[in-house]
Design a protein around this motif. Structure first.
Motif, PDB file in Angstrom:
ATOM      1  N   THR A 468       0.786  -1.161   0.084  1.00  0.00           N
ATOM      2  CA  THR A 468      -0.196  -0.100   0.085  1.00  0.00           C
ATOM      3  C   THR A 468       0.918   1.314   0.053  1.00  0.00           C
ATOM      4  O   THR A 468       0.347   2.418  -0.255  1.00  0.00           O
ATOM      5  CB  THR A 468      -0.746   0.106   1.319  1.00  0.00           C
ATOM      6  N   ALA A 469       2.010   1.204   0.400  1.00  0.00           N
ATOM      7  CA  ALA A 469       3.025   2.207   0.350  1.00  0.00           C
ATOM      8  C   ALA A 469       3.820   2.184  -0.625  1.00  0.00           C
ATOM      9  O   ALA A 469       4.138   3.334  -1.279  1.00  0.00           O
ATOM     10  CB  ALA A 469       3.811   2.376   1.727  1.00  0.00           C
ATOM     11  N   ALA A 470       4.501   1.192  -0.787  1.00  0.00           N
ATOM     12  CA  ALA A 470       5.330   1.003  -2.081  1.00  0.00           C
ATOM     13  C   ALA A 470       5.181   0.696  -3.309  1.00  0.00           C
ATOM     14  O   ALA A 470       5.756   0.556  -4.058  1.00  0.00           O
ATOM     15  CB  ALA A 470       6.805   0.427  -1.454  1.00  0.00           C
ATOM     16  N   GLY A 471       3.723   0.241  -3.578  1.00  0.00           N
ATOM     17  CA  GLY A 471       3.377  -0.551  -4.435  1.00  0.00           C
ATOM     18  C   GLY A 471       3.854  -1.965  -4.999  1.00  0.00           C
ATOM     19  O   GLY A 471       4.230  -2.376  -3.950  1.00  0.00           O
ATOM     20  N   ILE A 472       3.775  -2.245  -6.114  1.00  0.00           N
ATOM     21  CA  ILE A 472       4.399  -3.667  -6.407  1.00  0.00           C
ATOM     22  C   ILE A 472       5.649  -3.725  -7.055  1.00  0.00           C
ATOM     23  O   ILE A 472       6.092  -4.860  -7.385  1.00  0.00           O
ATOM     24  CB  ILE A 472       3.154  -4.353  -7.270  1.00  0.00           C
ATOM     25  N   ASP A 473       6.163  -2.655  -7.227  1.00  0.00           N
ATOM     26  CA  ASP A 473       7.370  -2.508  -8.147  1.00  0.00           C
ATOM     27  C   ASP A 473       8.689  -3.411  -7.458  1.00  0.00           C
ATOM     28  O   ASP A 473       8.772  -2.703  -6.518  1.00  0.00           O
ATOM     29  CB  ASP A 473       7.758  -1.206  -8.722  1.00  0.00           C
ATOM     30  N   LEU A 474       9.296  -4.499  -8.077  1.00  0.00           N
ATOM     31  CA  LEU A 474      10.094  -5.078  -7.306  1.00  0.00           C
ATOM     32  C   LEU A 474      11.473  -4.213  -7.350  1.00  0.00           C
ATOM     33  O   LEU A 474      12.363  -4.065  -6.313  1.00  0.00           O
ATOM     34  CB  LEU A 474      10.618  -6.314  -8.177  1.00  0.00           C
ATOM     35  N   VAL A 584      -5.096  -0.713  -7.274  1.00  0.00           N
ATOM     36  CA  VAL A 584      -4.910   0.679  -7.269  1.00  0.00           C
ATOM     37  C   VAL A 584      -4.696   1.054  -5.919  1.00  0.00           C
ATOM     38  O   VAL A 584      -5.625   0.485  -5.172  1.00  0.00           O
ATOM     39  CB  VAL A 584      -5.882   1.589  -7.787  1.00  0.00           C
ATOM     40  N   TYR A 585      -3.567   1.643  -5.225  1.00  0.00           N
ATOM     41  CA  TYR A 585      -3.460   1.868  -3.829  1.00  0.00           C
ATOM     42  C   TYR A 585      -3.829   3.512  -3.634  1.00  0.00           C
ATOM     43  O   TYR A 585      -2.970   4.056  -4.631  1.00  0.00           O
ATOM     44  CB  TYR A 585      -1.929   1.290  -3.552  1.00  0.00           C
ATOM     45  N   ARG A 586      -4.571   3.870  -2.870  1.00  0.00           N
ATOM     46  CA  ARG A 586      -4.577   4.980  -2.485  1.00  0.00           C
ATOM     47  C   ARG A 586      -5.012   6.078  -3.474  1.00  0.00           C
ATOM     48  O   ARG A 586      -4.594   7.101  -3.912  1.00  0.00           O
ATOM     49  CB  ARG A 586      -3.569   5.616  -1.545  1.00  0.00           C
ATOM     50  N   GLY A 587      -5.730   5.451  -4.654  1.00  0.00           N
ATOM     51  CA  GLY A 587      -6.272   6.227  -5.702  1.00  0.00           C
ATOM     52  C   GLY A 587      -4.950   6.415  -6.518  1.00  0.00           C
ATOM     53  O   GLY A 587      -5.293   7.183  -7.859  1.00  0.00           O
ATOM     54  N   GLN A 588      -3.786   5.872  -6.532  1.00  0.00           N
ATOM     55  CA  GLN A 588      -2.770   6.023  -7.344  1.00  0.00           C
ATOM     56  C   GLN A 588      -2.269   4.732  -8.217  1.00  0.00           C
ATOM     57  O   GLN A 588      -2.354   3.615  -7.791  1.00  0.00           O
ATOM     58  CB  GLN A 588      -1.407   6.526  -6.548  1.00  0.00           C
ATOM     59  N   ALA A 589      -2.220   5.082  -9.490  1.00  0.00           N
ATOM     60  CA  ALA A 589      -1.967   4.006 -10.403  1.00  0.00           C
ATOM     61  C   ALA A 589      -0.525   3.571 -10.449  1.00  0.00           C
ATOM     62  O   ALA A 589       0.227   4.653 -10.336  1.00  0.00           O
ATOM     63  CB  ALA A 589      -2.513   4.188 -12.042  1.00  0.00           C
TER      64      ALA A 589
END
Length: 870
Positions: A468-474, A584-589
């Protein structure tokens, strides 16, 4: 010296166990918690003559349990670990030339057997806590049994557990003796949570159970003296409960240490949780299932069991694993409860009701039945046998095992016939999942060993950042590991991952060194072929230097089956054909969602489309270069509904992913016909022009088929299934369905019949029937089981019996008034003339007085006029 002054329950079995192993060569021991089986029996058996100077290898499924057992036994002998008693665990080995008892963890026994199938250095193999049914325990037992059968008749096997049903294991061991021992434990009083269970709350509240658990912990500390051990499903829940307790204003917690116990901690942190604390402070240990067995947390007499456990489940349908939080089984709950009575009387709070307890599964599901079997399949191939030839307590599921084999072929670990390759042997030597091993080995060709080892260490651990904070990008995780970027992670976890990375790099260097020695000495022809393939691969990948998508390139080596193509709006198509999406986390793509292609390192298996949890972007050019041997160019010929014609294209694809597509100007005539046939099957036979004659012919054939199965079935589905026989030849030269519609279905169906069949059908199932008046009446075969005609009643005078179709099916006759309105339906004319006719006659004579209504219909002359001709 061994302190034998303290008696343990298993002491009474030592003599029987020695005799069983000496005479039968194997034994099964069930002993309740506290019996002393783990630490007393290996020491008692170390001087047996049949050992003949060889070692005792004891498999413990958990690292902490293995180290604790070795330390306890060494202390009992007044020695340090590494002398008589030693251990081998991941990243830590303490053995010496005098070591007789080796305690090892998962995978170590398998490596020993692969290196030396005869186990010349071992005289006894002990599999402890076998009820946990870990994958490597089942695999180690299978290999050990084959080694004993083929190479080492003198090798002894002892299987031990606290909660296992011993009979199936004893049968697998060839009828081994079963010994049982009571435990040495104190009474434990059990309290059930009769309200909403933690499992129900967990499912309803998206995993949030910390408030309920914290309240129960505080309640238990108030009611009882001593330390508490709390079982939770994972690290996330441990941290949440810890935060809840630390934020509490409860005065009692100021004199209480809140510590964690899970597999991600450093050894010294785990020791802190297990060992006694200050005498003036109480302790609450928040633990995963790591603390269920073989580990005594000193001073604990309170157990609080959430009733939850986290496990990996493999789906043969999708080819993916997912982490699932489930309810514990009865045997696991009993193991947890037993932790409260190891040193004194205790209590156990179960966060579920007594009624719910009665519906729990009796035992946990063995990993071999629900896990990813790629590591097992690689070990079996390396062992040099087939999975069917080994002895298993539970046979690996065929669907999961076959998928594992296919994955290993993608990873170049197996040949097409299932034999292990030279690269597969390197994968086995890496001692990690084949996916990660493949990535690290191939990274050597790009001089990216360090990066690959970092990625492998990251991927085998739980996610170090919150999605939720850092997204899914490895890439964010890798930057955090390297001390870059704007995210922070737990320092201890980072250190552990770096240790794993260093261990991988060391092992990779060792495999490279062994490989270079092996390559220089190889002389066999088949080995040369493997060498040339390896060299060719190295040359191809050396020429293609990694670009800005190097991270995705490396991850794609580990997860070639999870390459995905962007479909827009955060949705992707995976190579294996399944859909996936990026949340989508916190409205951010997510930035990575804009990539044309990505590699999903982790995703779940819920719903119709998987949720991507961890990924890295990759370019199409990189996919084409790295996975060129798995990319296919196929000709696709299909009916284009918009153009209303067959279109042909050359498609370059990786699994279900279409990389490119161009027009194919010269499709084969056969492909065009098949495309038209597919379009007809999709639309159904209703698209053909069915005339009345064609429909009647189809109905007559159907009726004849029911009379004689040698006639073809004309059921719609059957006709579509057999369309290659009766329809395909007539599609030659066509490209449009409009041309197909010009075909005459009657002609096509008639051509399915031989001349003899046509003649016989005309006789038995005719199109018309001549009635007594001389008229030829068409027969309706709409219902093939009840052929019928509609005829004026007067035309049937003199007909004494009902006509038969095919010699046995009575014709259903709809008798009509002079105005062609139905007045009676019958398939028994004889009864009609005797009974119903006279009632019908009264009615008809009143309405049609000018018509002929004889009193003796069977003797009267039939007519299709008002009255018969004189």
């Amino acid at each position: 010296m061994l302190n034998e002054s303290v008696s343990l329950p298993v002491d009474d079995l030592i003599t029987d166990l020695k005799n069983a192993l000496a005479q039968s060569g194997s034994a099964v021991l069930t002993a309740e918690p506290g019996a002393g089986k783990t630490t007393r029996l290996p020491l008692a058996l170390r001087h047996e003559s049949w050992l003949n100077g060889r070692r005792i290898i004891m498999l413990e499924p958990r690292r902490l349990a293995a180290i604790s057992a070795a330390r306890y036994m060494a202390a009992a002998l007044g020695e340090r670990v590494g002398e008589t008693v030693g251990y081998r665990v991941a990243m830590d080995t303490r053995v010496g030339p005098r070591t007789i008892i080796e305690v090892v963890t998962e995978g170590v026994l398998t490596r020993m057997l692969q290196h030396d199938p005869s186990l010349e250095q071992a005289g006894l193999i002990i599999l402890d806590e076998f009820h946990e049914r870990n994958l490597h325990a089942d695999l180690g037992l299978a290999f050990t049994l084959e080694s004993k059968s083929l190479l080492r008749e003198d090798l002894r096997i002892l299987v031990m557990s606290a909660t296992m049903d011993p009979e199936p294991v004893a049968a697998l061991l060839g009828g081994a003796p079963v010994l049982s021992s009571a435990g040495r434990s104190y009474p434990v009083e059990t309290y059930y949570e009769e309200g909403e269970s933690a499992y129900t709350l967990y499912r309803r509240s998206s995993g949030r159970i910390e408030q309920k658990l914290a309240a129960t912990i505080i309640k238990a500390l108030h009611r009882h003296e001593g330390h508490a051990l709390v079982f939770l499903p994972g690290v996330r829940e441990i941290r949440r409960v810890q935060d809840e307790l630390l934020a509490s204003s409860e005065p009692l917690l100021r004199q209480t240490d809140i510590v964690m116990l899970h597999g991600g901690l450093k050894p010294e942190q785990q020791d802190l949780a297990v060992r006694p604390g200050p005498a003036d402070r109480r302790k609450v240990v928040l633990a995963t299932s790591l603390a269920e067995s073989s580990v005594t947390v000193d001073g604990v007499n309170i157990v609080i069991d959430s009733g939850l456990m986290r496990t990996r489940l493999f789906s043969a349908r999708t080819g993916m694993e997912r982490m699932e939080t489930l309810q514990v089984s009865v045997d696991a709950a009993d193991q947890r409860r037993g932790r409260a009575g190891r040193q004194r009387p205790g209590v156990c709070y179960r966060m579920w009701s007594s009624e719910e307890h009665r519906h729990l599964a009796e035992a946990r599901t063995p990993e071999i039945l629900q896990s990813d079997l790629a590591p097992l399949a690689l070990e079996v191939a390396s062992w040099g046998t087939s999975v069917q030839e080994l002895y298993w307590l539970d046979q690996p599921p065929a669907a999961s095992y076959n998928q594992a084999v296919e994955l290993l072929k993608q990873l170049e670990g197996l040949e097409h016939d299932g034999r292990i390759t030279e690269h597969g042997r390197r994968l086995a030597q890496m001692g990690t999942h084949p996916r990660l091993g493949h990535m690290m080995l191939k990274a050597v060709h790009w001089n990216m060993e360090r990066e690959a080892c970092d990625i492998a260490a990251l991927l085998q651990e739980r996610d170090i950042l919150s999605s939720t904070a850092a997204g899914i990008d490895l890439a964010h995780r890798l930057e955090t590991l390297q001390g870059k970027g704007c995210y922070t992670a737990d320092r201890h976890i980072i250190e552990r991952i770096k240790e794993w990375s260093a261990r991988f790099y060391k092992q990779l260097s060792h495999v490279q060194h062994q490989d270079s020695l092996h390559e220089s000495s190889k002389e066999k022809t088949d080995s040369k072929h493997n060498t040339s393939t390896h060299t060719q691969y190295a040359q191809v990948h050396a020429e293609y230097a990694p670009g800005d998508d190097w991270l995705g390139m490396l991850v794609s080596l580990a997860y070639p089956d999870r390459i995905a193509k962007n479909r827009g709006d955060g949705k992707f198509l995976l190579r294996l054909g399944r859909g996936a999406h990026i949340p989508v986390y916190r409205g951010q793509a997510e930035y990575v969602s804009t990539s044309s292609y990505l590699v999903a390192a982790e995703l779940d298996d819920n719903g119709s489309e998987s949720r991507i949890l961890l990924a890295a972007g990759i370019h199409e050019q990189s996919i084409r270069q790295i996975h060129a041997d798995q990319i296919q160019t196929v000709r696709a010929v299909a009916y284009d509904a918009e153009r209303e014609s067959v279109s042909a294209r050359k498609i370059t694809r990786l699994g279900a992913i279409e990389l490119s597509s161009v027009n194919d100007p010269l499709p084969s005539a056969e492909d065009i016909q098949q495309a038209l046939l597919a379009a007809i099957r999709e639309r159904g036979l209703g698209m053909l022009q069915w005339s009345r004659a064609a429909l009647q012919l189809r109905q007559r054939i159907d009726c004849m088929h029911r009379l004689d199965p040698d006639y073809p079935s004309v059921d719609e589905q059957q006709l579509l299934n057999e369309a290659e026989e009766w329809l395909l030849p007539y599609l030659q030269g066509m490209r449009r369905l409009s041309e197909v519609k010009k075909l005459n279905p009657a002609e096509l169906l008639a051509n399915r019949l031989s001349w003899e069949q046509k003649q016989r059908m005309d006789q038995q199932v005719p199109t018309h029937i001549q009635v007594p008046s001389g008229s030829r009446i068409p027969i309706d075969y709409t219902d093939p089981e009840r052929p019928s005609i509609a005829v004026r009643l007067q035309e049937m005078f003199g007909c004494t019996s009902t006509p038969l179709i095919g010699g046995r099916v009575p014709l259903t006759i709809q008798l009509l008034s002079p105005a062609s309105r139905p007045v009676q339906v019958t398939n028994d004319l004889e009864s009609f003339w005797k009974e119903a006719y006279f009632e019908v006659k009264k009615d008809l004579k009143g309405r049609y007085p000018k018509h002929y209504w004889p009193d003796q219909p069977l003797e009267a002359q039939a007519t299709n006029r008002f009255k018969p001709r004189q």
